[in-house]
Design a protein around this motif. Structure first.
Motif, PDB file in Angstrom:
ATOM      1  N   HIS A   1       0.829  -1.198   0.000  1.00  0.00           N
ATOM      2  CA  HIS A   1       0.000   0.000   0.000  1.00  0.00           C
ATOM      3  C   HIS A   1       0.869   1.256   0.000  1.00  0.00           C
ATOM      4  O   HIS A   1       2.077   1.197   0.173  1.00  0.00           O
ATOM      5  N   SER A   2       0.191   2.370  -0.193  1.00  0.00           N
ATOM      6  CA  SER A   2       0.768   3.698  -0.069  1.00  0.00           C
ATOM      7  C   SER A   2      -0.209   4.533   0.751  1.00  0.00           C
ATOM      8  O   SER A   2      -1.308   4.078   1.069  1.00  0.00           O
ATOM      9  N   HIS A   3       0.193   5.751   1.064  1.00  0.00           N
ATOM     10  CA  HIS A   3      -0.678   6.669   1.792  1.00  0.00           C
ATOM     11  C   HIS A   3      -0.774   7.986   1.047  1.00  0.00           C
ATOM     12  O   HIS A   3       0.222   8.474   0.498  1.00  0.00           O
ATOM     13  N   GLU A   4      -1.957   8.563   1.039  1.00  0.00           N
ATOM     14  CA  GLU A   4      -2.179   9.866   0.410  1.00  0.00           C
ATOM     15  C   GLU A   4      -1.398  10.964   1.133  1.00  0.00           C
ATOM     16  O   GLU A   4      -0.791  11.811   0.491  1.00  0.00           O
ATOM     17  N   ALA A   5      -1.444  10.970   2.470  1.00  0.00           N
ATOM     18  CA  ALA A   5      -0.860  12.072   3.232  1.00  0.00           C
ATOM     19  C   ALA A   5       0.045  11.631   4.379  1.00  0.00           C
ATOM     20  O   ALA A   5       0.903  12.395   4.801  1.00  0.00           O
ATOM     21  N   LEU A   6      -0.132  10.442   4.891  1.00  0.00           N
ATOM     22  CA  LEU A   6       0.587   9.974   6.076  1.00  0.00           C
ATOM     23  C   LEU A   6       2.092   9.920   5.851  1.00  0.00           C
ATOM     24  O   LEU A   6       2.555   9.517   4.784  1.00  0.00           O
ATOM     25  N   GLU A   7       2.861  10.299   6.873  1.00  0.00           N
ATOM     26  CA  GLU A   7       4.307  10.126   6.899  1.00  0.00           C
ATOM     27  C   GLU A   7       4.617   9.071   7.953  1.00  0.00           C
ATOM     28  O   GLU A   7       3.917   8.973   8.964  1.00  0.00           O
ATOM     29  N   GLN A   8       5.673   8.293   7.717  1.00  0.00           N
ATOM     30  CA  GLN A   8       6.077   7.268   8.668  1.00  0.00           C
ATOM     31  C   GLN A   8       7.593   7.205   8.766  1.00  0.00           C
ATOM     32  O   GLN A   8       8.302   7.574   7.835  1.00  0.00           O
ATOM     33  N   VAL A   9       8.059   6.697   9.894  1.00  0.00           N
ATOM     34  CA  VAL A   9       9.460   6.310  10.063  1.00  0.00           C
ATOM     35  C   VAL A   9       9.453   4.869  10.541  1.00  0.00           C
ATOM     36  O   VAL A   9       8.761   4.523  11.501  1.00  0.00           O
ATOM     37  N   LEU A  10      10.210   4.013   9.829  1.00  0.00           N
ATOM     38  CA  LEU A  10      10.339   2.600  10.161  1.00  0.00           C
ATOM     39  C   LEU A  10      11.717   2.360  10.757  1.00  0.00           C
ATOM     40  O   LEU A  10      12.719   2.830  10.192  1.00  0.00           O
ATOM     41  N   VAL A  11      11.759   1.644  11.868  1.00  0.00           N
ATOM     42  CA  VAL A  11      13.023   1.287  12.514  1.00  0.00           C
ATOM     43  C   VAL A  11      12.966  -0.197  12.844  1.00  0.00           C
ATOM     44  O   VAL A  11      12.054  -0.646  13.543  1.00  0.00           O
ATOM     45  N   CYS A  12      13.922  -0.947  12.355  1.00  0.00           N
ATOM     46  CA  CYS A  12      14.015  -2.349  12.742  1.00  0.00           C
ATOM     47  C   CYS A  12      14.850  -2.381  14.020  1.00  0.00           C
ATOM     48  O   CYS A  12      16.077  -2.288  13.971  1.00  0.00           O
ATOM     49  N   VAL A  13      14.163  -2.449  15.154  1.00  0.00           N
ATOM     50  CA  VAL A  13      14.857  -2.371  16.442  1.00  0.00           C
ATOM     51  C   VAL A  13      15.549  -3.675  16.812  1.00  0.00           C
ATOM     52  O   VAL A  13      16.395  -3.696  17.708  1.00  0.00           O
ATOM     53  N   HIS A  14      15.189  -4.758  16.109  1.00  0.00           N
ATOM     54  CA  HIS A  14      15.850  -6.044  16.342  1.00  0.00           C
ATOM     55  C   HIS A  14      15.727  -6.867  15.071  1.00  0.00           C
ATOM     56  O   HIS A  14      14.688  -6.861  14.421  1.00  0.00           O
ATOM     57  N   GLY A  15      16.797  -7.548  14.694  1.00  0.00           N
ATOM     58  CA  GLY A  15      16.774  -8.374  13.492  1.00  0.00           C
ATOM     59  C   GLY A  15      16.887  -7.540  12.232  1.00  0.00           C
ATOM     60  O   GLY A  15      17.510  -6.477  12.224  1.00  0.00           O
ATOM     61  N   SER A  16      16.259  -8.031  11.159  1.00  0.00           N
ATOM     62  CA  SER A  16      16.339  -7.325   9.876  1.00  0.00           C
ATOM     63  C   SER A  16      15.081  -7.560   9.056  1.00  0.00           C
ATOM     64  O   SER A  16      14.363  -8.544   9.242  1.00  0.00           O
ATOM     65  N   VAL A  17      14.840  -6.623   8.150  1.00  0.00           N
ATOM     66  CA  VAL A  17      13.715  -6.704   7.221  1.00  0.00           C
ATOM     67  C   VAL A  17      14.096  -5.910   5.967  1.00  0.00           C
ATOM     68  O   VAL A  17      14.838  -4.939   6.045  1.00  0.00           O
ATOM     69  N   THR A  18      13.593  -6.355   4.820  1.00  0.00           N
ATOM     70  CA  THR A  18      13.817  -5.647   3.564  1.00  0.00           C
ATOM     71  C   THR A  18      12.546  -4.895   3.203  1.00  0.00           C
ATOM     72  O   THR A  18      11.448  -5.435   3.307  1.00  0.00           O
TER      73      THR A  18
ATOM     74  N   TRP B   1       4.842   3.692  -2.326  1.00  0.00           N
ATOM     75  CA  TRP B   1       4.371   2.305  -2.211  1.00  0.00           C
ATOM     76  C   TRP B   1       5.406   1.525  -1.428  1.00  0.00           C
ATOM     77  O   TRP B   1       6.614   1.688  -1.636  1.00  0.00           O
ATOM     78  N   ARG B   2       4.944   0.666  -0.502  1.00  0.00           N
ATOM     79  CA  ARG B   2       5.889  -0.108   0.296  1.00  0.00           C
ATOM     80  C   ARG B   2       5.433  -1.535   0.445  1.00  0.00           C
ATOM     81  O   ARG B   2       4.239  -1.823   0.547  1.00  0.00           O
ATOM     82  N   GLU B   3       6.442  -2.425   0.421  1.00  0.00           N
ATOM     83  CA  GLU B   3       6.243  -3.837   0.705  1.00  0.00           C
ATOM     84  C   GLU B   3       7.381  -4.263   1.619  1.00  0.00           C
ATOM     85  O   GLU B   3       8.520  -3.864   1.411  1.00  0.00           O
TER      86      GLU B   3
ATOM     87  N   TYR C   1      -4.690   6.113  12.698  1.00  0.00           N
ATOM     88  CA  TYR C   1      -5.134   5.212  11.640  1.00  0.00           C
ATOM     89  C   TYR C   1      -6.373   5.780  10.955  1.00  0.00           C
ATOM     90  O   TYR C   1      -7.343   6.186  11.603  1.00  0.00           O
ATOM     91  N   ASP C   2      -6.322   5.823   9.617  1.00  0.00           N
ATOM     92  CA  ASP C   2      -7.436   6.315   8.807  1.00  0.00           C
ATOM     93  C   ASP C   2      -7.451   5.519   7.512  1.00  0.00           C
ATOM     94  O   ASP C   2      -6.615   5.734   6.637  1.00  0.00           O
ATOM     95  N   THR C   3      -8.384   4.607   7.405  1.00  0.00           N
ATOM     96  CA  THR C   3      -8.433   3.718   6.237  1.00  0.00           C
ATOM     97  C   THR C   3      -8.589   4.485   4.921  1.00  0.00           C
ATOM     98  O   THR C   3      -8.136   4.023   3.883  1.00  0.00           O
ATOM     99  N   SER C   4      -9.182   5.678   4.962  1.00  0.00           N
ATOM    100  CA  SER C   4      -9.378   6.443   3.726  1.00  0.00           C
ATOM    101  C   SER C   4      -8.067   7.008   3.175  1.00  0.00           C
ATOM    102  O   SER C   4      -8.020   7.441   2.024  1.00  0.00           O
ATOM    103  N   ASP C   5      -7.007   7.016   3.963  1.00  0.00           N
ATOM    104  CA  ASP C   5      -5.704   7.518   3.515  1.00  0.00           C
ATOM    105  C   ASP C   5      -4.903   6.459   2.753  1.00  0.00           C
ATOM    106  O   ASP C   5      -3.920   6.770   2.095  1.00  0.00           O
ATOM    107  N   TYR C   6      -5.341   5.209   2.813  1.00  0.00           N
ATOM    108  CA  TYR C   6      -4.615   4.107   2.178  1.00  0.00           C
ATOM    109  C   TYR C   6      -4.935   4.012   0.688  1.00  0.00           C
ATOM    110  O   TYR C   6      -6.083   4.186   0.279  1.00  0.00           O
ATOM    111  N   ILE C   7      -3.923   3.697  -0.107  1.00  0.00           N
ATOM    112  CA  ILE C   7      -4.093   3.284  -1.500  1.00  0.00           C
ATOM    113  C   ILE C   7      -3.598   1.846  -1.545  1.00  0.00           C
ATOM    114  O   ILE C   7      -2.407   1.590  -1.384  1.00  0.00           O
ATOM    115  N   ARG C   8      -4.503   0.898  -1.741  1.00  0.00           N
ATOM    116  CA  ARG C   8      -4.155  -0.516  -1.667  1.00  0.00           C
ATOM    117  C   ARG C   8      -4.086  -1.194  -3.037  1.00  0.00           C
ATOM    118  O   ARG C   8      -3.741  -2.358  -3.126  1.00  0.00           O
ATOM    119  N   ASP C   9      -4.397  -0.464  -4.085  1.00  0.00           N
ATOM    120  CA  ASP C   9      -4.360  -0.991  -5.445  1.00  0.00           C
ATOM    121  C   ASP C   9      -3.181  -0.350  -6.176  1.00  0.00           C
ATOM    122  O   ASP C   9      -3.156   0.875  -6.359  1.00  0.00           O
TER     123      ASP C   9
END
Length: 135
Positions: free
Chosen positions: A51-68, A96-98, A116-124
Motif C-alpha cells: 500500500h501507499s498513503h495519500e498524506a501519512l508520513e512514517q518512520v520505520l526502525v528495525c529495532v531487532h533483526g532485519s527486514v527488507t 508504495w511499500r512492501e 489510523y485512517d483507512t481512507s488515507d490508504y491506497i491498496r491498489d
C-alpha cells in the motif's frame, strides 16, 4: 533514489550499561508522532504492506533483526535492508511499500504522523501508479 524517502540516523549513547537511542518528535523524527505500532513474529516467506498513503508520513526502525523494504514512487523502485536500530527509514506520502525477508527475530517499529485512517490508504498498485502520474 525513490522520491520522498530518506534514511534518518539517530544518536546512540553507549556506555558500560549498554546502548540507548532516543527518538524525539520534530527533532530526530520530522513530524509529531501520533501513532506507534510494531510488527514481529512474521513467518518466513510472508510479505506485508502492499500500500501507499495519500498524506501519512512514517518512520520505520528495525529495532531487532532485519527486514527488507521495497519502495516505489511510481517511477523508481529500490530495496532497502533495515538492520540497524540507530537508523530509521522516513517514508513520505505517496510511496508504495512492501516489507519482506523478515528475520525470525525481527521487530519493526513504525511511527506515524497521523492516527489510523483507512481512507488515507491506497491498496491498489494500478490506482497508485495513476495517481503518481497526475502529480
Amino acid at each position: 533514489m525513490v522520491k520522498n524517502v530518506r534514511i534518518l540516523e539517530f544518536p546512540c549513547y553507549l556506555d558500560r550499561f549498554g546502548s540507548l537511542v532516543a527518538i524525539e518528535a520534530c527533532d530526530t523524527i520530522p513530524f509529531d508522532v501520533k501513532r506507534v505500532y510494531y510488527i514481529f513474529g512474521v513467518e518466513d516467506g510472508v510479505r506485508r504492506g502492499f500500500h501507499s498513503h495519500e498524506a501519512l508520513e512514517q518512520v520505520l526502525v528495525c529495532v531487532h533483526g532485519s527486514v527488507t523494504i521495497l519502495l516505489d514512487d511510481g517511477s523508481e523502485r529500490e530495496e532497502i535492508v533495515l538492520d540497524d536500530p540507530t537508523k530509521g527509514l522516513y517514508l513520505g506520502h505517496m510511496v508504495w511499500r512492501e516489507m519482506f525477508d523478515f528475520s525470525s527475530d525481527a521487530v519493526l517499529l513504525v511511527m506515524a504522523s497521523e492516527h489510523y485512517d483507512t481512507s488515507d490508504y491506497i491498496r491498489d498498485y494500478k490506482v497508485f501508479c495513476r495517481q503518481t502520474q497526475r502529480r
